[in-house]
Write a protein that holds these residues in place. Structure first.
Motif, PDB file in Angstrom:
ATOM      1  N   UNK A  89       0.762  -1.204   0.118  1.00 17.90           N
ATOM      2  CA  UNK A  89      -0.048  -0.089   0.042  1.00 17.90           C
ATOM      3  C   UNK A  89       0.816   1.149  -0.035  1.00 17.90           C
ATOM      4  N   UNK A  90       1.835   1.343   0.961  1.00 16.66           N
ATOM      5  CA  UNK A  90       2.858   2.397   0.790  1.00 16.66           C
ATOM      6  C   UNK A  90       3.550   2.773  -0.288  1.00 16.66           C
ATOM      7  N   UNK A  91       3.817   1.577  -0.919  1.00 17.49           N
ATOM      8  CA  UNK A  91       4.634   1.314  -2.398  1.00 17.49           C
ATOM      9  C   UNK A  91       3.609   2.207  -3.370  1.00 17.49           C
ATOM     10  N   UNK A  92       2.550   1.689  -3.500  1.00 19.28           N
ATOM     11  CA  UNK A  92       1.570   1.987  -4.478  1.00 19.28           C
ATOM     12  C   UNK A  92       1.104   3.614  -4.253  1.00 19.28           C
ATOM     13  N   UNK A  93       1.073   3.869  -3.165  1.00 13.40           N
ATOM     14  CA  UNK A  93       0.407   5.156  -2.880  1.00 13.40           C
ATOM     15  C   UNK A  93       1.658   6.349  -3.147  1.00 13.40           C
ATOM     16  N   UNK A  94       2.778   6.068  -2.735  1.00 10.36           N
ATOM     17  CA  UNK A  94       3.884   6.669  -3.292  1.00 10.36           C
ATOM     18  C   UNK A  94       4.304   6.760  -4.534  1.00 10.36           C
ATOM     19  N   UNK A  95       4.264   5.686  -5.305  1.00  2.45           N
ATOM     20  CA  UNK A  95       4.782   5.505  -6.592  1.00  2.45           C
ATOM     21  C   UNK A  95       3.542   5.726  -7.669  1.00  2.45           C
ATOM     22  N   UNK A  96       2.599   4.869  -8.084  1.00  2.69           N
ATOM     23  CA  UNK A  96       1.700   5.091  -9.077  1.00  2.69           C
ATOM     24  C   UNK A  96       0.824   6.254  -8.550  1.00  2.69           C
ATOM     25  N   UNK A  97       0.303   6.157  -7.457  1.00  2.38           N
ATOM     26  CA  UNK A  97      -0.576   7.259  -6.977  1.00  2.38           C
ATOM     27  C   UNK A  97       0.102   8.502  -6.899  1.00  2.38           C
ATOM     28  N   UNK A  98       1.238   8.599  -6.719  1.00  4.39           N
ATOM     29  CA  UNK A  98       1.947   9.932  -6.370  1.00  4.39           C
ATOM     30  C   UNK A  98       1.574  10.669  -4.991  1.00  4.39           C
ATOM     31  N   UNK A  99       0.733  10.090  -4.117  1.00  2.00           N
ATOM     32  CA  UNK A  99       0.175  10.426  -2.872  1.00  2.00           C
ATOM     33  C   UNK A  99       1.162  10.118  -1.879  1.00  2.00           C
ATOM     34  N   UNK A 100       2.169  11.052  -1.634  1.00  3.86           N
ATOM     35  CA  UNK A 100       3.207  10.885  -0.605  1.00  3.86           C
ATOM     36  C   UNK A 100       2.675  10.954   0.769  1.00  3.86           C
ATOM     37  N   UNK A 101       1.840  11.968   0.942  1.00  8.18           N
ATOM     38  CA  UNK A 101       1.204  12.244   2.411  1.00  8.18           C
ATOM     39  C   UNK A 101       0.638  10.797   2.905  1.00  8.18           C
ATOM     40  N   UNK A 102      -0.351  10.327   1.674  1.00  5.65           N
ATOM     41  CA  UNK A 102      -1.019   9.223   2.349  1.00  5.65           C
ATOM     42  C   UNK A 102      -0.091   7.904   2.647  1.00  5.65           C
ATOM     43  N   UNK A 103       0.781   7.808   1.670  1.00  5.82           N
ATOM     44  CA  UNK A 103       2.047   6.742   1.941  1.00  5.82           C
ATOM     45  C   UNK A 103       2.871   6.972   3.366  1.00  5.82           C
ATOM     46  N   UNK A 104       2.972   8.195   3.664  1.00  6.83           N
ATOM     47  CA  UNK A 104       3.553   8.427   4.793  1.00  6.83           C
ATOM     48  C   UNK A 104       2.879   8.291   5.946  1.00  6.83           C
ATOM     49  N   UNK A 105       1.654   8.582   5.816  1.00  4.96           N
ATOM     50  CA  UNK A 105       0.679   8.220   7.074  1.00  4.96           C
ATOM     51  C   UNK A 105       0.569   6.690   7.244  1.00  4.96           C
ATOM     52  N   UNK A 106       0.513   6.125   5.890  1.00  6.69           N
ATOM     53  CA  UNK A 106       0.365   4.777   5.940  1.00  6.69           C
ATOM     54  C   UNK A 106       1.747   3.881   6.681  1.00  6.69           C
ATOM     55  N   UNK A 107       2.866   4.597   6.283  1.00 11.46           N
ATOM     56  CA  UNK A 107       4.043   4.019   6.956  1.00 11.46           C
ATOM     57  C   UNK A 107       4.116   4.242   8.300  1.00 11.46           C
ATOM     58  N   UNK A 108       3.375   5.264   8.973  1.00 13.69           N
ATOM     59  CA  UNK A 108       3.602   5.446  10.317  1.00 13.69           C
ATOM     60  C   UNK A 108       3.093   4.531  11.235  1.00 13.69           C
ATOM     61  N   UNK A 109       2.065   3.535  10.349  1.00 17.49           N
ATOM     62  CA  UNK A 109       1.275   2.501  11.116  1.00 17.49           C
ATOM     63  C   UNK A 109       2.269   1.532  11.426  1.00 17.49           C
ATOM     64  N   UNK A 110       3.033   0.693  10.537  1.00 24.58           N
ATOM     65  CA  UNK A 110       3.918  -0.292  11.261  1.00 24.58           C
ATOM     66  C   UNK A 110       4.879   0.490  12.200  1.00 24.58           C
TER      67      UNK A 110
END
Lengths: 267, 305
Positions: free
Chosen positions: B264-285
């Protein structure tokens, strides 16, 4: 006395044997598949044996480019890790200061946190500051998580070697630089080499952090990952896999023997 | 040149804190700026948002990404799926690892011990990607596992296992069972070594004392060995749990393409270009690991590392 604690000795032996088979057989299987004549599937038993894929792999430019990039990155990252790790371990060894525990924690953190976290952090920082992807962005990422192997190895060695040698050297009139050069450095040399070897193997094999910091470039693991997802010539991937096994296994074996010898001498 | 060096180092030798500062500053600058700086940037970016219209990142403080993250039930599914997998992998790894570690520490002779140690350490360090790939070969439909089961006349067993809802699938390499198997395989050495180390540290005199006091082997095991080895198990579990939480290669290569946190982190930052959401997601682990580490510390795991 010992036999008393062999709880269900046969069961234990069987469990261990199966555990070891489980750990090792998959690696042997990869090696076997590199010699398969089968090009399209993962058919077993193998329809035939051939060494032609090694030749095919040798001719492929994309593989060479990946190998060269991976080697460059591993060498430079290891160099940085050796420099930073050794200096820090010299500081931490024998001196007491505020925040000493924090140093050890800080060094472990990049490999203790999930790779995805390290990867996305570095990437988001690079994109925020507009740093373009290059070999150097990969190096920065790799050096960060490689420091720990050098730091831990050298620190362990320093803690084991007796400090009286340093004192003797100073008593005999050597200045601190001479003491470092002729007493400490030879003492930690194999630990440095071992740490460096592990760091090289670690960097050569890293894929998760690399995918985030590499941009368009392919290191060997990235190349392999691409091949897994969109296979072109499966047997060639198997050959590269065998190559990677060698490149990562040999340094580890060397590192093991370098540090083992030391254990024996110091005891 | 050496003369200057001599003088400089002698100078430092008598100024301990300056020497300390010079030795430590390269590392602190590197890890402080590059690493902690990046982690901090990540954290900050998780409070940014993406303009849904232009796709440009707005650098203003907002909880939008976290709101997005927790609003969608699919994201909850991803978090629960990943955590469940990490937990199951950890428990099963501990069960498989314990007898191996026990044999290595307690039963193996001085000749066998280093061989076994090397036998666990080599796979731990050797190529992660190659190991994952080898399981792809092993579990493929026409692959070696199918052949072995066929020879043993157990092929129907595989079909039964694969027909189990949720964890089954079309073939092993496209199912949760397959993914679980690969996770256990890859992280097993990380579990064996800390347990072995903690067992190794138990003084043999303690075992003799227990038997002198009338404790049978089973009792000694339960009352002496197990409690003393437990911190090792917890230490190993930190690795298996954390590594599974963050991995995205295994779920990408093996499994039925349902998302894990890493993907999810990879997809959000890569293809979706949504770094904020990817960042929020990686705060979870990170948060999950912090909770986990706090519990592990209470259980004394850090003494076993």
């Amino acid at each position: 006395m010992r036999s008393k604690w062999n709880l269900g000795s046969i069961g234990l032996k069987t469990a261990t044997l199966f555990g070891f088979l489980f750990i090792h057989i998959p690696i042997l299987i990869i090696i076997m598949y590199a010699f398969s004549t089968d090009e399209k599937t993962f058919q077993f038993p193998l329809p035939g044996f051939t060494t032609k894929w090694f030749g095919v792999a040798w001719e492929r430019n994309d593989i060479w480019e990946a190998i060269i990039l991976s080697s460059q990155v591993a060498f430079i990252s290891t160099f940085i890790a050796i420099l930073l790790g050794t200096l820090a371990s010299l500081a931490v060894y024998r001196s007491q200061f505020f925040g000493k525990e924090i140093i050890s924690f800080l060094v472990i953190l990049p490999i203790a946190l999930p790779g995805i976290v390290t990867g996305i952090s570095l990437r988001s920082a690079m994109s925020l500051f507009g740093i373009p992807f290059s070999t150097w962005t990969i190096v920065i990422a790799h050096a960060t998580f490689c420091i720990v192997t050098v730091y831990n190895n050298v620190l362990a060695r320093l803690r084991r070697s007796s400090h009286s040698m340093v004192e003797a050297s100073m008593d005999l009139g050597a200045n601190p630089w001479q003491t470092f050069r002729f007493v400490i450095l030879p003492n930690i040399a194999t630990a440095l080499l071992a740490g460096g070897m592990l760091s090289f193997a670690l960097s050569f094999d890293e894929v998760i952090v690399t995918t985030f910091t590499a941009g368009q470039q392919s290191t060997v693991p990235i190349w392999m990952l691409t091949e897994f997802i969109r296979p072109r010539q499966r047997p060639v991937t198997n050959v590269v896999a065998v190559f990677v096994i060698l490149v990562t296994t040999i340094p580890i074996l060397v590192a093991y023997y370098l540090t083992k010898e030391d254990d024996g001498r110091k005891k | 040149m050496t003369n200057v060096m001599d003088r400089f180092i002698t100078f430092l030798f008598y100024r301990k804190s300056l020497a300390l500062f010079l030795l430590l500053s390269p590392l602190l600058v590197w890890l402080g700026v590059v690493y902690l700086g990046s982690l901090f940037t990540l954290l900050i970016q998780s409070f940014f948002s993406v303009d849904s219209f232009s796709g440009v990142i707005k650098r203003e403080f907002t909880f939008e990404s976290y709101y997005d993250l927790f609003r969608q039930s699919t994201n909850w599914d991803i978090i629960i799926r990943t955590t469940t997998m990490a937990f199951t992998v950890t428990v099963v790894s501990a069960i498989i690892a314990f007898p191996i570690a026990y044999y290595m520490a307690m039963n193996a002779g001085p000749k066998l011990k280093p061989i076994l140690y090397l036998g666990v350490m080599l796979p731990l360090w050797s190529s992660y990607l190659v190991k994952v790939y080898s399981w792809k070969l092993i579990m493929a439909k026409e692959g070696i596992l199918t052949w072995c089961l066929d020879q043993l006349g157990l092929l129907h067993l595989l079909d039964v296992v694969l027909s189990i809802p949720v964890i089954g699938g079309t073939s092993l390499s496209f199912s949760y069972i397959g993914m679980f198997l690969v996770f256990v395989y890859i992280w097993l050495p990380y579990m064996i070594l800390p347990i072995q180390a903690s067992l190794e540290r138990i003084p043999k005199t303690l075992l003799e004392a227990s038997s002198d006091l009338g404790g049978g082997p089973a009792q000694t095991f339960r009352k002496v060995i197990l409690p003393l080895a437990f911190p090792g198990v917890v230490a190993g579990s930190i690795f298996t749990f954390s590594l599974t939480l963050g991995d995205y290669i295994i779920p990408t290569i093996i499994g039925n393409s349902s998302y894990f946190i890493g993907m999810a982190v990879y997809t959000h930052q890569g293809t979706a270009g949504n770094i904020p959401l990817a960042a929020a997601f990686s705060v979870v682990p990170i948060v999950i690991m912090m909770v986990y580490l706090t519990i592990a510390k209470r259980l004394g795991a850090f003494d076993a590392l």
